[in-house]
Design a protein around this motif. Structure first.
Motif, PDB file in Angstrom:
ATOM      1  N   TYR A   1      70.830 -47.846 -34.466  1.00 47.80           N
ATOM      2  CA  TYR A   1      71.079 -46.861 -33.415  1.00 47.80           C
ATOM      3  C   TYR A   1      71.570 -47.554 -32.138  1.00 47.80           C
ATOM      4  CZ  TYR A   1      70.274 -43.371 -29.814  1.00 47.80           C
ATOM      5  OH  TYR A   1      70.438 -42.523 -28.747  1.00 47.80           O
ATOM      6  N   GLU A   2      70.934 -48.654 -31.775  1.00 50.39           N
ATOM      7  CA  GLU A   2      71.317 -49.399 -30.577  1.00 50.39           C
ATOM      8  C   GLU A   2      72.748 -49.917 -30.706  1.00 50.39           C
ATOM      9  OE1 GLU A   2      71.175 -50.944 -26.835  1.00 50.39           O
ATOM     10  OE2 GLU A   2      69.708 -49.599 -27.748  1.00 50.39           O
ATOM     11  N   ALA A   3      73.119 -50.402 -31.888  1.00 55.97           N
ATOM     12  CA  ALA A   3      74.479 -50.911 -32.098  1.00 55.97           C
ATOM     13  C   ALA A   3      75.512 -49.798 -31.979  1.00 55.97           C
ATOM     14  CB  ALA A   3      74.583 -51.585 -33.463  1.00 55.97           C
TER      15      ALA A   3
ATOM     16  N   ARG B   1      81.473 -54.835 -33.277  1.00 55.29           N
ATOM     17  CA  ARG B   1      80.009 -54.748 -33.415  1.00 55.29           C
ATOM     18  C   ARG B   1      79.640 -53.679 -34.428  1.00 55.29           C
ATOM     19  NH1 ARG B   1      76.987 -53.159 -28.196  1.00 55.29           N
ATOM     20  NH2 ARG B   1      77.548 -51.093 -28.901  1.00 55.29           N
ATOM     21  N   LEU B   2      80.283 -52.524 -34.358  1.00 55.05           N
ATOM     22  CA  LEU B   2      80.008 -51.457 -35.330  1.00 55.05           C
ATOM     23  C   LEU B   2      80.318 -51.923 -36.749  1.00 55.05           C
ATOM     24  CD1 LEU B   2      81.440 -48.206 -33.692  1.00 55.05           C
ATOM     25  CD2 LEU B   2      79.094 -49.033 -33.704  1.00 55.05           C
ATOM     26  N   GLY B   3      81.469 -52.568 -36.894  1.00 53.45           N
ATOM     27  CA  GLY B   3      81.862 -53.050 -38.218  1.00 53.45           C
ATOM     28  C   GLY B   3      80.917 -54.102 -38.750  1.00 53.45           C
ATOM     29  N   ALA B   4      80.459 -54.988 -37.884  1.00 53.98           N
ATOM     30  CA  ALA B   4      79.539 -56.047 -38.310  1.00 53.98           C
ATOM     31  C   ALA B   4      78.218 -55.457 -38.776  1.00 53.98           C
ATOM     32  CB  ALA B   4      79.310 -57.041 -37.175  1.00 53.98           C
ATOM     33  N   VAL B   5      77.693 -54.500 -38.030  1.00 50.72           N
ATOM     34  CA  VAL B   5      76.415 -53.881 -38.412  1.00 50.72           C
ATOM     35  C   VAL B   5      76.588 -53.066 -39.699  1.00 50.72           C
ATOM     36  CG1 VAL B   5      74.677 -52.176 -37.743  1.00 50.72           C
ATOM     37  CG2 VAL B   5      75.445 -53.889 -36.094  1.00 50.72           C
ATOM     38  N   ALA B   6      77.642 -52.269 -39.763  1.00 48.78           N
ATOM     39  CA  ALA B   6      77.869 -51.454 -40.966  1.00 48.78           C
ATOM     40  C   ALA B   6      78.067 -52.337 -42.190  1.00 48.78           C
ATOM     41  CB  ALA B   6      79.074 -50.536 -40.765  1.00 48.78           C
ATOM     42  N   GLY B   7      78.836 -53.423 -42.036  1.00 50.41           N
ATOM     43  CA  GLY B   7      79.071 -54.335 -43.152  1.00 50.41           C
ATOM     44  C   GLY B   7      77.793 -55.001 -43.624  1.00 50.41           C
TER      45      GLY B   7
END
Length: 182
Positions: A57-59, A95-101
């Protein structure tokens, strides 16, 4: 430290671990990284899943990115404002892509990855539209519409494997078109 402050501190410390390990992060890794005992994790969160969801959520939260966009000085040239916006938005998308990945690689369900996409996009669009306001009378389209188009170009660039268009080329084509002046 209040319970809410402790939760925030843990989430900030653990976010890089989520990018690296996704939901497979261990409570031992979390405790070591946050500089706390494992028991403290469970006084702040009911379980590891709740902590992971708080990190996701924070990301996803666009607040920091929106603040950075709002800090771009409107008295500098439009090209420069858009270049700064690309830097801010690209960092957020990475950042979104890193967390989702990481979450996907760790086999996690898409828990917490939804957020309110429409509200986030509308807020981003409004923030980018604000960058066009000083030139409002010179624009062919309203700032809000230009904000949406600019974001669409940036998002398609972010999804590209080649990242063919660098920021200056994207801005040049956006502002001056694809056809040479005759």
């Amino acid at each position: 430290m209040s319970p809410e402050e402790r939760r925030k501190m843990i989430v900030r410390a653990v976010l890089p671990l989520i990018v690296e390990h996704g939901a497979a992060v261990t409570t031992a890794q979390i405790a070591r990284t946050a500089g706390i005992g494992e028991g403290t994790i469970f006084r702040a969160f009911k379980d590891k899943d709740e902590l992971v969801e708080a990190c996701v959520y924070e990301a996803l939260r666009p607040d920091g990115m929106l603040e950075l966009l709002a800090e771009i000085p409107l008295d500098q040239p439009l090209e420069q404002r858009l270049a700064e916006a690309i830097d801010v938005l690209s960092a957020y998308l990475e950042r979104l892509g890193a967390v989702a990945g990481a979450m996907h690689r760790s086999g996690a369900r898409k828990r917490g990855m939804h957020g309110d996409r429409q509200a986030s996009f509308a807020a981003m669009r409004a923030a980018v539209a604000e960058l066009f306001e000083p030139e409002r009378d010179e624009l062919r389209l309203p700032p809000d519409q230009l904000g949406g188009i600019f974001l669409s170009l940036l998002f398609s660039r972010a999804r590209s494997d080649e990242k063919a268009a660098d920021a200056s080329a994207l801005i040049d084509v956006f502002l001056h078109g694809a056809v040479k002046a005759q």
